[in-house]
Each structure stands twice: as structure tokens, then as C-alpha cells.
Design a protein around this motif. Structure first.
Motif, PDB file in Angstrom:
ATOM      1  N   ASP A  10       1.011  -1.234  -0.138  1.00 10.61           N
ATOM      2  CA  ASP A  10      -0.030  -0.104   0.097  1.00 10.61           C
ATOM      3  C   ASP A  10       0.694   1.220   0.177  1.00 10.61           C
ATOM      4  OD1 ASP A  10      -2.683   1.442   0.304  1.00 10.61           O
ATOM      5  OD2 ASP A  10      -1.947   1.951   2.172  1.00 10.61           O
ATOM      6  N   TRP A  11       1.974   1.312   0.678  1.00  9.91           N
ATOM      7  CA  TRP A  11       2.880   2.591   0.987  1.00  9.91           C
ATOM      8  C   TRP A  11       3.435   2.569  -0.632  1.00  9.91           C
ATOM      9  CZ3 TRP A  11       5.750   3.194   5.947  1.00  9.91           C
ATOM     10  CH2 TRP A  11       5.001   3.535   7.110  1.00  9.91           C
ATOM     11  N   SER A  12       3.843   1.454  -1.187  1.00 15.22           N
ATOM     12  CA  SER A  12       4.649   1.352  -2.156  1.00 15.22           C
ATOM     13  C   SER A  12       3.984   2.104  -3.325  1.00 15.22           C
ATOM     14  CB  SER A  12       5.170   0.295  -2.680  1.00 15.22           C
ATOM     15  OG  SER A  12       5.825  -0.297  -1.842  1.00 15.22           O
ATOM     16  N   THR A  13       2.389   2.081  -3.295  1.00 14.23           N
ATOM     17  CA  THR A  13       1.627   2.793  -4.156  1.00 14.23           C
ATOM     18  C   THR A  13       1.258   4.209  -3.844  1.00 14.23           C
ATOM     19  OG1 THR A  13       0.382   0.661  -4.958  1.00 14.23           O
ATOM     20  CG2 THR A  13      -0.878   2.606  -5.134  1.00 14.23           C
ATOM     21  N   CYS A  14       0.943   4.415  -2.615  1.00 15.86           N
ATOM     22  CA  CYS A  14       0.651   5.561  -1.977  1.00 15.86           C
ATOM     23  C   CYS A  14       1.672   6.792  -2.048  1.00 15.86           C
ATOM     24  CB  CYS A  14       0.075   5.583  -0.629  1.00 15.86           C
ATOM     25  SG  CYS A  14      -1.274   4.645  -0.166  1.00 15.86           S
ATOM     26  N   PHE A  15       2.905   6.271  -1.995  1.00 11.01           N
ATOM     27  CA  PHE A  15       4.137   7.250  -2.014  1.00 11.01           C
ATOM     28  C   PHE A  15       5.063   6.625  -3.308  1.00 11.01           C
ATOM     29  CE2 PHE A  15       3.016   6.406   2.607  1.00 11.01           C
ATOM     30  CZ  PHE A  15       2.667   7.808   3.022  1.00 11.01           C
ATOM     31  N   ALA A  16       4.396   6.487  -4.366  1.00 12.20           N
ATOM     32  CA  ALA A  16       5.248   5.946  -5.398  1.00 12.20           C
ATOM     33  C   ALA A  16       6.118   6.678  -5.982  1.00 12.20           C
ATOM     34  CB  ALA A  16       4.281   5.200  -6.496  1.00 12.20           C
ATOM     35  N   SER A  17       5.727   8.085  -6.187  1.00 12.31           N
ATOM     36  CA  SER A  17       6.492   9.052  -6.682  1.00 12.31           C
ATOM     37  C   SER A  17       7.768   9.527  -5.913  1.00 12.31           C
ATOM     38  CB  SER A  17       5.497  10.465  -7.190  1.00 12.31           C
ATOM     39  OG  SER A  17       4.959  10.677  -6.073  1.00 12.31           O
TER      40      SER A  17
END
Length: 232
Positions: free
Chosen positions: A186-193
Motif C-alpha cells: 500500500d505504501w509503495s502505491t501511495c508514496f510511489a512518486s
């Protein structure tokens, strides 16, 4: 059991701590002071406090003018023998609250890294049942010196102070034991940029990292969460 949870940044959730609190039937009082929500005046209405992480540094009073009041509140909990849990930024704030020196930068860790317990951790009620070393999720650049009378419980190659205890049940954890494999995704998606700017290969190796470290890290994190909740 009523637990005050102080969130310091968007998408910084409770993860496995939330699961352990739900198992114990806890009533969670979530506050977001970074978004203008007020903090309680003191600890009288709660049995414990959780200080979550964030992208700020622990000395950033200008951007986070609520920090000094949060330090006072944290001391009130700990001094009255109510359980305290600080994670990442929360651990740095707990250290600051009791005179530990905050180091801004120079201690970058991201992803799953191995931490090692100290001899004092063997008799600690929260960490005593864990292996001497285990992988756990990290995401930080800063670190801290231990406050006077703190018991050092864990360290890593990059950050000497990864976990400590003050008194009976005030704990600071630099590592994110609340982050299990689903939360890491989830973090890897939410904070991807944000992640891509500093760790451009992360997305491509996430599955392998989870396969290699996830089972042990998830088990260690849930064990820590349940053991801390048992101190309340």
C-alpha cells in the motif's frame, strides 16, 4: 482500554498495531494535529498513547507547531506510568521529550533491513521473545541519541539506536514494525512518486523483497505489537 493515536502524516496508519489493539478490544481515539485537530490537554482520558511516523524531522517545530505540546503530552503519559509507543518520527519525538539528541540526516534506511537485539532485550517484556536478529521495514533518514536512563534494546548497522525503553512501558522504535507485507504494498502505491525519486528500482524488486523478508518481518512485527498492547 482507551488509546490515543497521534497521526503525523497522511497514510501513516496503525497497521499491525491496529490489529493487536482490535484483538484487545481497545477504543481508539485518533487525532491528526498536522491537519489542525486538537490534542488532549493531558493523559487523564486515555490509558496509552501511540505516536506514528511522518516525513517531518523531530525538530521541525516551525512546520509542526504542535510538536512542543505533543512532547509535554508524551511526558505526561510516561511520567504517570501509562504506556507510550513511538514509531520512527514518534521514536525521535520520544527521545527528544526526554533529552535525547536528534540527528537530522545521515542515517538513511529504506525497505527491509535486519535489526539486532541487545542483551537487555532478552529480559524485556515486549522484545524478549523475539529472535536475536530479524528483518523489519525501515523508512527514515534521521536518528537520535538515547535519553538518560533509557534502556537500549535494538540497533542496526546504519542506526545504532533502533529501539529503547524508558521506565516501565514507554517504547521508541525507529523501525516500522507496524508495516506488514500488505501495508508495504500500500505504501509503495501511495508514496510511489516519492519512493521513485530516491529508490528508482524499488517497484521492480518489491515482490522479491516481500517473498524474502515478509514472513519473518510480519511475524516479528505482530509479536511486538501484541506484546506492547499487553503493557497497557
Amino acid at each position: 482500554m482507551r488509546v490515543l493515536v497521534v497521526q503525523n502524516f497522511d497514510n501513516e496508519g496503525l497497521g499491525q498495531i491496529g490489529a493487536a489493539l482490535a484483538e484487545a478490544g481497545a477504543d481508539i481515539d485518533l487525532r491528526k494535529p498536522y491537519d489542525g485537530e486538537a490534542l488532549p490537554r493531558d493523559s487523564s482520558g486515555h490509558d496509552a498513547i501511540v505516536l506514528l511516523g511522518g516525513a517531518q524531522n523531530a525538530l521541525d517545530d516551525e512546520k509542526c507547531p504542535y510538536f512542543p505540546g505533543l512532547l509535554d503530552l508524551t511526558r505526561d503519559f510516561a511520567d504517570k506510568d501509562r504506556s507510550v509507543l513511538g514509531i520512527c518520527l514518534g521514536s525521535q519525538l520520544l527521545a527528544r521529550a526526554y533529552g535525547g539528541k536528534n540527528q537530522i540526516g545521515g542515517a538513511t534506511e529504506f525497505g527491509w533491513h535486519k535489526v539486532s537485539l541487545t542483551p537487555d532485550a532478552k529480559s524485556d517484556p515486549v522484545l524478549g521473545a523475539l529472535p536475536e536478529s530479524f528483518p523489519i521495514f525501515e523508512w527514515h533518514d534521521d536518528t537520535f541519541g538515547l535519553p538518560e536512563n533509557a534502556v537500549r534494546l535494538a540497533g542496526s548497522v546504519v542506526a545504532e539506536n533502533q529501539a529503547f525503553r524508558l521506565g516501565r512501558a514507554a517504547y521508541g522504535f525507529q523501525f516500522h514494525f507496524e508495516v506488514d507485507s500488505p501495508m508495504a504494498r500500500d505504501w509503495s502505491t501511495c508514496f510511489a512518486s516519492l519512493i521513485a525519486e530516491r529508490h528508482p528500482h524499488w517497484a521492480g524488486k518489491l515482490d522479491d523483497e516481500i517473498a524474502r523478508n515478509g514472513p519473518d518481518a510480519d511475524a516479528a512485527g505482530l509479536a511486538i505489537a501484541r506484546a506492547w498492547v499487553a503493557t497497557i
